[in-house]
Design an enzyme around this catalytic site. Sequence first.
Site, short mmCIF file in Angstrom:
data_model
loop_
_atom_site.label_atom_id
_atom_site.label_comp_id
_atom_site.label_asym_id
_atom_site.label_seq_id
_atom_site.Cartn_x
_atom_site.Cartn_y
_atom_site.Cartn_z
N GLY A 79 -13.80 -0.91 21.75
CA GLY A 79 -13.92 -1.43 22.44
C GLY A 79 -14.94 -0.57 23.82
N GLU A 102 -9.38 3.80 16.58
CA GLU A 102 -9.29 2.40 16.21
C GLU A 102 -8.42 2.82 14.68
OE1 GLU A 102 -12.47 2.57 16.97
OE2 GLU A 102 -12.02 0.43 18.42
N ALA A 114 -10.68 -2.51 22.80
CA ALA A 114 -10.21 -4.20 23.69
C ALA A 114 -8.48 -4.14 23.71
CB ALA A 114 -9.81 -4.64 21.73
N GLU A 172 -17.54 1.35 22.41
CA GLU A 172 -18.61 0.06 21.64
C GLU A 172 -18.88 -0.26 22.27
OE1 GLU A 172 -15.33 -1.19 18.75
OE2 GLU A 172 -16.49 -1.03 17.43
N1 COA Z 1 -4.78 -3.18 24.78
C1 COA Z 1 -4.26 -3.43 25.69
N2 COA Z 1 -3.11 -2.23 26.37
C2 COA Z 1 -3.90 -1.47 26.85
C3 COA Z 1 -4.57 -0.56 26.36
C4 COA Z 1 -5.52 -1.48 24.62
N3 COA Z 1 -6.51 -0.92 24.51
N4 COA Z 1 -5.48 0.32 26.37
C5 COA Z 1 -3.94 0.65 27.85
N5 COA Z 1 -2.96 -0.48 27.49
C6 COA Z 1 -2.31 -0.47 28.76
C7 COA Z 1 -0.84 -0.26 28.40
O1 COA Z 1 -0.08 -0.82 27.30
C8 COA Z 1 -0.49 0.90 29.16
O2 COA Z 1 0.72 -1.02 30.38
P1 COA Z 1 1.54 -0.94 30.62
O3 COA Z 1 1.61 -0.09 31.62
O4 COA Z 1 2.26 -2.80 30.65
O5 COA Z 1 2.76 -0.59 29.69
C9 COA Z 1 -0.84 0.51 30.68
O6 COA Z 1 -2.55 -0.12 29.86
C10 COA Z 1 -1.51 2.18 30.88
O7 COA Z 1 -1.65 2.73 29.67
P2 COA Z 1 -0.88 3.90 29.48
O8 COA Z 1 -0.73 4.25 27.59
O9 COA Z 1 0.84 3.45 29.79
O10 COA Z 1 -1.48 5.03 29.82
P3 COA Z 1 -1.86 6.54 29.58
O11 COA Z 1 -2.22 7.71 30.38
O12 COA Z 1 -0.44 7.36 28.78
O13 COA Z 1 -2.91 6.62 28.18
C11 COA Z 1 -4.72 5.95 26.84
C12 COA Z 1 -3.77 6.18 28.18
C13 COA Z 1 -5.97 5.31 27.33
C14 COA Z 1 -4.36 6.99 25.93
C15 COA Z 1 -3.38 4.71 25.88
O14 COA Z 1 -3.97 3.67 27.08
C16 COA Z 1 -4.43 4.35 25.12
O15 COA Z 1 -4.35 5.17 24.07
N6 COA Z 1 -4.92 3.56 24.30
C17 COA Z 1 -4.96 2.84 23.45
C18 COA Z 1 -6.24 3.27 23.10
C19 COA Z 1 -7.04 2.26 22.30
O16 COA Z 1 -6.17 2.84 20.96
N7 COA Z 1 -7.53 1.83 21.81
C20 COA Z 1 -8.69 0.69 21.03
C21 COA Z 1 -8.65 0.00 20.64
S1 COA Z 1 -8.94 -1.49 19.24
#
Ligand code: COA
Length: 260
Positions: A112, A135, A66, A115
């Site tokens: 999400g 989460e 999400a 999910e």
């Molecule tokens: N919500 C909002 N933005 C998100 C996102 C999320 N769930 N997941 C990734 N993004 C965004 C990042 O903020 C980043 O944006 P920016 O370029 O404007 O800073 C962009 O997507 C790329 O992600 P980034 O984190 O730079 O990529 P990465 O390769 O370093 O890491 C992940 C990849 C998937 C490990 C990391 O993005 C992450 O941990 N995401 C969140 C996962 C999460 O907790 N999901 C559950 C949400 S309830």
Amino acid sequence: MSYNTILIDQTEYLATVTINRPKKLNALNKETIQELHSAFKALEEDKQVKVIILTGNGEKAFVAGADISEFADFSEKEGGKLAAKGQLLLFDFVEKLSTPVIAAVNGFALGGGLELAMACHFRVASDTARMGLPEVSLGVIPGYGGTQRLPQLVGKGRAMEMILTAGMIDAKTALKYGLVNHVVSPEELLPLCAKLASRISNNSPVAIGHAIKAVNAGFKHDSNGYAAEIKAFGKCFGTADFKEGTSAFLEKRKANFPGT
Ligand code: COA
């Protein structure tokens, strides 16, 4: 109908829905959830469409969760509403669709995203996919059915480990757990889904709709776990841990949870 955050490709009996926010790793914001709802509703009503494939744009992600930036400042009440509305519009909606939906998991399927893949009728993954419910690392819990569907698919112990560690598993482990049915190379992912769709398309759409309903019925119990999840999810929004967890993500630093 035209959409901002998703793409629809339709050929004969097969529709492919692609979530199209690759720069945000296809994170599900309000608009995407609403558009997916409208698209699935329209595709179900279209009797030409016998199977739907759901995937994410780009090489990196199916859906990375999400959109955290949309809910980081929500109250308990808003948190509860977020989960309830999302479950109704998208996650339960997809699960109950009478047209089969195959998730083609092409990369990260987190929070999400996993999910959503779990709400689909079954899942195929590329060998680059990584899956998890992170989460609790944000001070919240899965709110789109994850605490219910993950144990249904992989068993309670494995689900507990995945949810409590907030860790990711690779495609091979997901296959071993039964979370996905097949693992192939990224190039083979959509062709394999199309092949499975072709087999499904030979069968009675009416019987398929009934079969989906019957299978789903076996997983609904009197004590409603989904409602319990919504309540607990909302409660997280009133905690200092949630404020710290989401702020840390958005500020790109490690969370230091106060434990309150
Ligand atoms: N919500 C909002 N933005 C998100 C996102 C999320 N769930 N997941 C990734 N993004 C965004 C990042 O903020 C980043 O944006 P920016 O370029 O404007 O800073 C962009 O997507 C790329 O992600 P980034 O984190 O730079 O990529 P990465 O390769 O370093 O890491 C992940 C990849 C998937 C490990 C990391 O993005 C992450 O941990 N995401 C969140 C996962 C999460 O907790 N999901 C559950 C949400 S309830």
